[in-house]
Write an enzyme that holds these catalytic residues in place. Sequence first.
Site: not given
Length: 332
Positions: A246-247
């Site tokens: 989720d970066e």
Amino acid sequence: MTMSLPKILIVDDTRANLIAMRRLLADCGAELVEATSGNEALSLCLDQQFALILLDVNMPDMDGFEVAALLGEAEQLRDTPVIFVTAAYADDLNRMKGYRSGAVDYIAKPINDAILQSKVRVFLELHAARMQLQQTLEELSARNAQLQVEIGERQRVEATVRHQATHDMLTGLPNRVLFHDRLRAAMQRGDRDESRFALALIDIDGFKAINDTYGHPAGDALLQAISARLNHQVRSNDTVARLGGDEFALIFEDVGDLPPLMERCQQICDLLARPYPLNGPRGDFTAHVSASIGIALWNDHIHSDEALIQAADHALYQAKDNGKNGCVLAAQ
């Protein structure tokens, strides 16, 4: 590929001459077709392809000169060789008239068997060579077309492979490899043009809970929705990339004053914090997440991409320590 027998058209208004010609050419290796008038000859030429036309000059209604001239006017017939067979018009003037009409040769009557057979053999060999050349050209054309299809398919596959090597499979965004290339390119432009750019690292707050509660397919759908929102917030010369999980990362080109940059990042924070109506394996649901953003500005104190990423990463952790769902600018 088996070729059919070539055809020779014999045009003469005298039946006895046709029979004599048929006897002389019985073993020439060609199919013999007969016509008793110029009109019949023209009609046959429109329907069939001939390797050679043996054309009597002295015929009623339409003589051989007229027939040859009309054959020359038809595009599909003008390359068919015509040999005039004549007992008259043997003088040079009429020979020139014949050649201008489209004749390639003359045979005088009474016909010499050896001369007729020799000339016919030569033109049949020329026809066979021309047909072989045409077949070869057609095969080359077909192979060339096939090669063009193969090249196009190979280029498509190569483009797909290149795209897959530099883009995230789930979201279609540039991946970590392409992100680093874009970052280094931005650094080079910054050094060359003395222009400023900023790097923003984004971490999605609450993503793990969505994954754990609704499953990985729901998490993937959420990442795709987040990517779509980020894509709408960048200019054509900016970059949005997924680094993994989720970066995400943003490269903002041509950064001017800091307040507009921070305002823009806060708008992204607010946008990503809006609800996400999604469909998961257990049905429709609404995901609620937020984003923490760390921002670093390229300047004279930073000398490598690692240093810039580290600065943005420290700012990101500061944003998380501040309670998440916010933006922090790295110390200048």
